[in-house]
Write an enzyme that holds these catalytic residues in place. Structure first.
Site, PDB file in Angstrom:
ATOM      1  NE  ARG A  88      -3.839  -2.009   2.495  1.00  0.00           N
ATOM      2  CZ  ARG A  88      -3.650  -3.173   3.104  1.00  0.00           C
ATOM      3  NH1 ARG A  88      -2.517  -3.431   3.709  1.00  0.00           N
ATOM      4  NH2 ARG A  88      -4.601  -4.091   3.114  1.00  0.00           N
ATOM      5  CG  ASP A 148      -8.174  -3.870   8.032  1.00  0.00           C
ATOM      6  OD1 ASP A 148      -8.130  -4.356   6.882  1.00  0.00           O
ATOM      7  OD2 ASP A 148      -7.604  -2.806   8.335  1.00  0.00           O
ATOM      8  NE  ARG A 151     -10.010  -7.917   3.522  1.00  0.00           N
ATOM      9  CZ  ARG A 151      -9.407  -6.918   2.883  1.00  0.00           C
ATOM     10  NH1 ARG A 151      -8.480  -6.201   3.483  1.00  0.00           N
ATOM     11  NH2 ARG A 151      -9.715  -6.656   1.634  1.00  0.00           N
ATOM     12  CG  HIS A 175      -5.942  -0.342   5.636  1.00  0.00           C
ATOM     13  ND1 HIS A 175      -6.543  -1.511   5.981  1.00  0.00           N
ATOM     14  CD2 HIS A 175      -6.101  -0.237   4.289  1.00  0.00           C
ATOM     15  CE1 HIS A 175      -7.048  -2.085   4.904  1.00  0.00           C
ATOM     16  NE2 HIS A 175      -6.779  -1.333   3.861  1.00  0.00           N
TER      17      HIS A 175
HETATM   18  N1  LIG Z   1      -9.168   1.722   2.833  1.00  0.00           N
HETATM   19  C1  LIG Z   1      -9.431   0.514   2.418  1.00  0.00           C
HETATM   20  O1  LIG Z   1      -9.728  -0.368   3.213  1.00  0.00           O
HETATM   21  C2  LIG Z   1      -9.397   0.206   0.945  1.00  0.00           C
HETATM   22  C3  LIG Z   1      -9.993  -0.965   0.454  1.00  0.00           C
HETATM   23  C4  LIG Z   1      -9.970  -1.198  -0.916  1.00  0.00           C
HETATM   24  C5  LIG Z   1      -9.353  -0.290  -1.784  1.00  0.00           C
HETATM   25  N2  LIG Z   1      -8.783   0.816  -1.261  1.00  0.00           N
HETATM   26  C6  LIG Z   1      -8.132   1.817  -2.130  1.00  0.00           C
HETATM   27  O2  LIG Z   1      -9.163   2.540  -2.809  1.00  0.00           O
HETATM   28  C7  LIG Z   1      -8.622   3.090  -4.027  1.00  0.00           C
HETATM   29  C8  LIG Z   1      -9.549   2.756  -5.198  1.00  0.00           C
HETATM   30  O3  LIG Z   1      -9.554   1.366  -5.440  1.00  0.00           O
HETATM   31  P1  LIG Z   1     -10.381   0.763  -6.676  1.00  0.00           P
HETATM   32  O4  LIG Z   1     -10.267  -0.702  -6.586  1.00  0.00           O
HETATM   33  O5  LIG Z   1     -11.729   1.403  -6.729  1.00  0.00           O
HETATM   34  O6  LIG Z   1      -9.505   1.307  -7.895  1.00  0.00           O
HETATM   35  P2  LIG Z   1     -10.041   1.554  -9.406  1.00  0.00           P
HETATM   36  O7  LIG Z   1      -8.823   1.699 -10.246  1.00  0.00           O
HETATM   37  O8  LIG Z   1     -11.037   0.533  -9.771  1.00  0.00           O
HETATM   38  O9  LIG Z   1     -10.776   2.964  -9.300  1.00  0.00           O
HETATM   39  C9  LIG Z   1     -10.127   4.147  -9.038  1.00  0.00           C
HETATM   40  C10 LIG Z   1     -10.855   5.230  -9.819  1.00  0.00           C
HETATM   41  O10 LIG Z   1     -10.288   6.509  -9.454  1.00  0.00           O
HETATM   42  C11 LIG Z   1     -10.392   7.319 -10.630  1.00  0.00           C
HETATM   43  N3  LIG Z   1      -9.538   8.500 -10.488  1.00  0.00           N
HETATM   44  C12 LIG Z   1      -8.201   8.608 -10.641  1.00  0.00           C
HETATM   45  N4  LIG Z   1      -7.817   9.880 -10.436  1.00  0.00           N
HETATM   46  C13 LIG Z   1      -8.952  10.584 -10.155  1.00  0.00           C
HETATM   47  C14 LIG Z   1      -9.208  11.936  -9.854  1.00  0.00           C
HETATM   48  N5  LIG Z   1      -8.213  12.847  -9.787  1.00  0.00           N
HETATM   49  N6  LIG Z   1     -10.497  12.319  -9.625  1.00  0.00           N
HETATM   50  C15 LIG Z   1     -11.504  11.422  -9.685  1.00  0.00           C
HETATM   51  N7  LIG Z   1     -11.309  10.125  -9.969  1.00  0.00           N
HETATM   52  C16 LIG Z   1     -10.050   9.713 -10.199  1.00  0.00           C
HETATM   53  C17 LIG Z   1      -9.959   6.373 -11.754  1.00  0.00           C
HETATM   54  O11 LIG Z   1     -10.333   6.855 -13.006  1.00  0.00           O
HETATM   55  C18 LIG Z   1     -10.702   5.089 -11.330  1.00  0.00           C
HETATM   56  O12 LIG Z   1     -11.977   5.004 -11.939  1.00  0.00           O
HETATM   57  C19 LIG Z   1      -7.218   2.494  -4.149  1.00  0.00           C
HETATM   58  O13 LIG Z   1      -6.255   3.405  -3.669  1.00  0.00           O
HETATM   59  C20 LIG Z   1      -7.274   1.267  -3.242  1.00  0.00           C
HETATM   60  O14 LIG Z   1      -6.003   0.870  -2.810  1.00  0.00           O
HETATM   61  C21 LIG Z   1      -8.784   1.079   0.073  1.00  0.00           C
END
Ligand SMILES: NC(=O)c1ccc[n+]([C@@H]2O[C@H](COP(=O)([O-])OP(=O)(O)OC[C@H]3O[C@@H](n4cnc5c(N)ncnc54)[C@H](O)[C@@H]3O)[C@@H](O)[C@H]2O)c1
Length: 313
Positions: A88, A148, A151, A175
């Site tokens: 991450r 978490d 899970r 995280h």
């Molecule tokens: N906190 C948590 O527990 C947790 C859990 C799962 C995923 N995540 C994180 O969430 C984020 C998104 O994951 P995902 O699977 O949806 O990824 P994804 O690639 O499917 O979606 C990300 C989206 O963000 C958009 N994007 C990029 N730059 C942007 C901007 N400036 N403005 C608006 N939109 C923008 C992209 O076009 C894309 O559609 C990742 O960083 C991932 O690691 C966190």
């Protein structure tokens, strides 16, 4: 009037969150993404499903923030997910820029909103959102602990062959792989799991929880988890919009609680209409406290690695 929730980033997590929120008829939704057509297309697709679901909320998509004005909650999921072999933490620089920009636009359109940050590395991205938004700590909350903990509880239910409904538990810390699941506080129908499982089994489940995100990344090959993250975000949104005073593990900006100051770390929090209502402090053993400290140090290292532009409000 119905509440309004904006989701920035209409990728896997953003769209799945919208799905859960719309099915629960919690709020009118706006999806924002930089890719033209994607937020609009997903919004329309979901809106059509809501006829069958009999949910009357509106779902709209956009590439700018005009439609988001006056949102009660803004969920930031914009950014890159992990690729296999990537931590991450590798995401920190790229996503700091994206989260910084999303926060700036969000707060301009919805100065009274509560921000729920989801983009990884979570605890450092919360700090970016806090600095850029200038919002008080009550209104910048990170989602990780609900996921978490889910899970951990799912693994316990699978191991014991009991209903997931019987299992309660939570995870502390950042995280990252140094999160701190707390077996002492995990119960099955009120019975501590330490009475039901041997130490080796509990250690195995704790380890699987800490690496739970990576397990899914390795299986999927492209992208990371989204069903459980989306549902976990919906749980926080529900607690806030319905003013439930519900205790959930969330990443919040600690001000001396657990001996930690000026850092986002996951702890049990009470959520209500104003966002964070209270940090719940529980007694930890020396070992648990040391593990939480190590987890907080990992967050601190990430915050230090943030690009300097992210420090500019
Ligand atoms: N906190 C948590 O527990 C947790 C859990 C799962 C995923 N995540 C994180 O969430 C984020 C998104 O994951 P995902 O699977 O949806 O990824 P994804 O690639 O499917 O979606 C990300 C989206 O963000 C958009 N994007 C990029 N730059 C942007 C901007 N400036 N403005 C608006 N939109 C923008 C992209 O076009 C894309 O559609 C990742 O960083 C991932 O690691 C966190």
């Amino acid at each position: 009037m119905r509440k309004k929730v904006t989701i920035v980033g209409a990728g896997n997590v953003g769209a799945t969150t919208a799905h859960w929120l719309a099915a629960k008829e919690l709020a009118d939704l706006v999806l924002v993404d930089i890719v033209e057509g994607v937020p609009q297309g997903k919004a329309l697709n979901l809106l059509q499903a809501l006829h069958v679901e009999k949910s009357d909320v509106s779902v709209r998509g956009s590439n700018d923030y005009d439609l988001t004005a006056g949102s009660d909650i803004v969920v930031i999921t914009a950014g890159f997910p992990r690729k296999p072999g990537m931590s991450r933490d590798d995401l920190v620089r790229a996503n700091a820029e994206i989260v910084g920009e999303a926060t700036k636009q969000t707060v301009k359109a919805s100065p009274d909103c509560i921000l729920i940050v989801v983009t990884n590395p979570l605890d450092a991205m919360c700090e970016v959102a806090r600095r850029v938004s200038g919002l008080p700590r009550e209104r910048v909350i990170g989602m990780a602990g609900v996921l978490d903990s889910a899970r951990f509880c799912a693994f316990v239910a699978m191991e014991l062959g009991v209903s997931v409904d019987n299992v309660q538990g939570f995870v502390l810390g950042g995280h990252g792989d140094q999160m701190v699941p707390l077996p002492r506080y995990c119960t099955v129908a009120g019975i501590p799991i330490t009475e039901l499982l041997d130490t080796a089994t509990i250690d195995r489940l704790v380890e699987r929880t800490a690496k739970g995100g990576g397990e899914i990344v390795n299986l999927l090959k492209v992208g990371s988890a989204y069903y459980a993250p989306g549902r976990a975000i919906a749980e926080m949104v529900d607690a806030i919009l319905k003013n439930k005073h519900k205790i959930l593990p969330c990443a919040v900006y600690l001000q001396g609680e657990y001996g930690i100051r000026d850092l986002f770390v996951g702890v049990p929090c009470q959520l209500g209409a104003k966002g964070l209502e209270k940090v719940i402090e529980i007694k930890l053993t020396a070992q648990e406290h040391a593990a939480l400290r190590r987890s907080a140090e990992a967050v601190e290292a990430l915050v230090k690695a943030l690009p300097s532009e992210a420090a500019v409000v």
